[in-house]
Design a protein around this motif. Structure first.
Motif, mmCIF file in Angstrom:
data_model
loop_
_atom_site.group_PDB
_atom_site.id
_atom_site.type_symbol
_atom_site.label_atom_id
_atom_site.label_comp_id
_atom_site.label_asym_id
_atom_site.label_seq_id
_atom_site.Cartn_x
_atom_site.Cartn_y
_atom_site.Cartn_z
ATOM 1 N N LEU A 28 42.233 25.514 29.479
ATOM 2 C CA LEU A 28 41.281 26.553 29.081
ATOM 3 C C LEU A 28 42.077 27.720 28.508
ATOM 4 C CD1 LEU A 28 38.303 27.577 29.067
ATOM 5 C CD2 LEU A 28 38.851 28.677 31.254
ATOM 6 N N PRO A 29 41.996 27.945 27.194
ATOM 7 C CA PRO A 29 42.778 29.009 26.552
ATOM 8 C C PRO A 29 42.429 30.401 27.089
ATOM 9 C CG PRO A 29 41.727 27.607 24.903
ATOM 10 C CD PRO A 29 41.171 27.223 26.227
ATOM 11 N N VAL A 30 43.382 31.283 26.964
ATOM 12 C CA VAL A 30 43.206 32.683 27.347
ATOM 13 C C VAL A 30 42.352 33.382 26.288
ATOM 14 C CG1 VAL A 30 44.430 34.868 27.705
ATOM 15 C CG2 VAL A 30 45.394 32.735 28.590
ATOM 16 N N GLU A 31 41.319 34.054 26.737
ATOM 17 C CA GLU A 31 40.473 34.838 25.827
ATOM 18 C C GLU A 31 41.123 36.189 25.560
ATOM 19 O OE1 GLU A 31 36.714 35.160 27.849
ATOM 20 O OE2 GLU A 31 36.240 33.040 27.521
ATOM 21 N N ARG A 32 40.680 36.837 24.489
ATOM 22 C CA ARG A 32 41.233 38.142 24.112
ATOM 23 C C ARG A 32 41.104 39.160 25.239
ATOM 24 N NH1 ARG A 32 38.956 41.033 18.906
ATOM 25 N NH2 ARG A 32 37.098 40.954 20.178
ATOM 26 N N ARG A 33 39.963 39.202 25.903
ATOM 27 C CA ARG A 33 39.763 40.191 26.978
ATOM 28 C C ARG A 33 40.758 39.975 28.122
ATOM 29 N NH1 ARG A 33 35.291 38.488 30.991
ATOM 30 N NH2 ARG A 33 35.320 36.230 30.757
ATOM 31 N N SER A 34 41.115 38.735 28.384
ATOM 32 C CA SER A 34 42.113 38.449 29.418
ATOM 33 C C SER A 34 43.495 38.894 28.974
ATOM 34 C CB SER A 34 42.113 36.962 29.758
ATOM 35 O OG SER A 34 40.872 36.568 30.274
ATOM 36 N N ALA A 35 43.820 38.684 27.694
ATOM 37 C CA ALA A 35 45.109 39.126 27.166
ATOM 38 C C ALA A 35 45.226 40.643 27.241
ATOM 39 C CB ALA A 35 45.281 38.634 25.726
ATOM 40 N N VAL A 36 44.142 41.336 26.928
ATOM 41 C CA VAL A 36 44.148 42.803 27.004
ATOM 42 C C VAL A 36 44.335 43.257 28.446
ATOM 43 C CG1 VAL A 36 42.714 44.863 26.688
ATOM 44 C CG2 VAL A 36 42.822 43.137 24.878
ATOM 45 N N ARG A 37 43.614 42.649 29.380
ATOM 46 C CA ARG A 37 43.751 43.023 30.793
ATOM 47 C C ARG A 37 45.160 42.763 31.288
ATOM 48 N NH1 ARG A 37 40.374 43.430 35.452
ATOM 49 N NH2 ARG A 37 38.873 44.242 33.960
ATOM 50 N N ALA A 38 45.769 41.669 30.857
ATOM 51 C CA ALA A 38 47.146 41.366 31.255
ATOM 52 C C ALA A 38 48.085 42.480 30.820
ATOM 53 C CB ALA A 38 47.586 40.029 30.658
ATOM 54 N N GLY A 39 47.920 42.947 29.593
ATOM 55 C CA GLY A 39 48.743 44.053 29.107
ATOM 56 C C GLY A 39 48.528 45.329 29.895
ATOM 57 N N GLU A 40 47.287 45.607 30.247
ATOM 58 C CA GLU A 40 46.989 46.796 31.051
ATOM 59 C C GLU A 40 47.653 46.713 32.425
ATOM 60 O OE1 GLU A 40 42.721 46.608 31.013
ATOM 61 O OE2 GLU A 40 42.570 47.683 29.096
ATOM 62 N N MET A 41 47.607 45.545 33.031
ATOM 63 C CA MET A 41 48.208 45.371 34.356
ATOM 64 C C MET A 41 49.733 45.427 34.284
ATOM 65 S SD MET A 41 45.754 45.224 36.564
ATOM 66 C CE MET A 41 45.115 46.527 35.545
ATOM 67 N N GLN A 42 50.309 44.895 33.221
ATOM 68 C CA GLN A 42 51.764 44.983 33.029
ATOM 69 C C GLN A 42 52.176 46.448 32.887
ATOM 70 O OE1 GLN A 42 54.250 42.300 32.494
ATOM 71 N NE2 GLN A 42 55.686 43.958 32.744
ATOM 72 N N ARG A 43 51.401 47.208 32.136
ATOM 73 C CA ARG A 43 51.699 48.634 31.976
ATOM 74 C C ARG A 43 51.614 49.347 33.324
ATOM 75 N NH1 ARG A 43 48.089 49.985 28.326
ATOM 76 N NH2 ARG A 43 46.637 50.872 29.791
ATOM 77 N N ARG A 44 50.587 49.047 34.120
ATOM 78 C CA ARG A 44 50.454 49.655 35.456
ATOM 79 C C ARG A 44 51.645 49.287 36.333
ATOM 80 N NH1 ARG A 44 44.962 48.665 38.250
ATOM 81 N NH2 ARG A 44 44.372 50.125 36.624
ATOM 82 N N PHE A 45 52.041 48.036 36.280
ATOM 83 C CA PHE A 45 53.196 47.573 37.043
ATOM 84 C C PHE A 45 54.443 48.362 36.654
ATOM 85 C CE2 PHE A 45 56.949 44.793 37.225
ATOM 86 C CZ PHE A 45 56.950 44.434 38.565
ATOM 87 N N ASN A 46 54.680 48.516 35.350
ATOM 88 C CA ASN A 46 55.850 49.266 34.875
ATOM 89 C C ASN A 46 55.790 50.728 35.296
ATOM 90 O OD1 ASN A 46 56.912 46.970 33.691
ATOM 91 N ND2 ASN A 46 56.019 47.398 31.691
#
Length: 142
Positions: A68-86
């Motif tokens: 099941l491919p990653v949807e755009r909204r999931s890719a955006v959320r991943a980036g937001e969470m990576q930024r929070r982690f950093n």
């Protein structure tokens, strides 16, 4: 629909009998509830870890799982969470140390949170911390 993390698939397909049994039982239980899916990152990581991508995917699909491919909204959320982690790492003074987390970890979590009902993983602490509300299933030895 339940997502599966790379570590569990490697356990399932690897050489450690104890981990393989626990992973197999988790997958069976999940399949009894509905589809079990792999996102783009997991497909790439199991291919990198185990080799023979097409053969590995054939085995995974024979077990009843699907891609099941990653949807755009999931890719955006991943980036937001990576930024929070950093940001958390910088605030704690650990920014100079090598990061234990990379974007793929966040993509797996966001995919599971936004596109699935749960995630089968051995890394429960990380996913519960960054993906609040995500149901995490941890394989346990039978």
């Amino acid at each position: 629909m339940i997502a599966i993390d790379t570590s569990v698939l490697i356990d399932l397909l690897g050489d450690d009998a104890g981990r393989a049994d626990a992973a197999e039982q988790s997958v069976r239980d999940a399949l009894a509830q509905g589809p079990v899916v792999l996102c783009d990152v997991v497909v790439s990581e199991i291919t990198a870890g185990l080799g023979h991508g097409t053969d590995i995917m054939d085995v995974v699909e024979e077990m009843g799982m699907r891609y099941l491919p990653v949807e755009r909204r999931s890719a955006v959320r991943a980036g937001e969470m990576q930024r929070r982690f950093n940001q958390r790492r910088r605030a704690s003074g650990r920014a100079a140390q090598p990061s234990p987390r990379t974007v793929p970890d966040f993509i797996v979590g966001a995919h599971a949170l936004l596109q699935c009902a749960a995630l089968i993983t051995r890394d429960a602490g990380f996913f519960r911390d960054y993906f609040k509300g995500l149901k995490v299933i941890v394989p346990k030895a039978p």
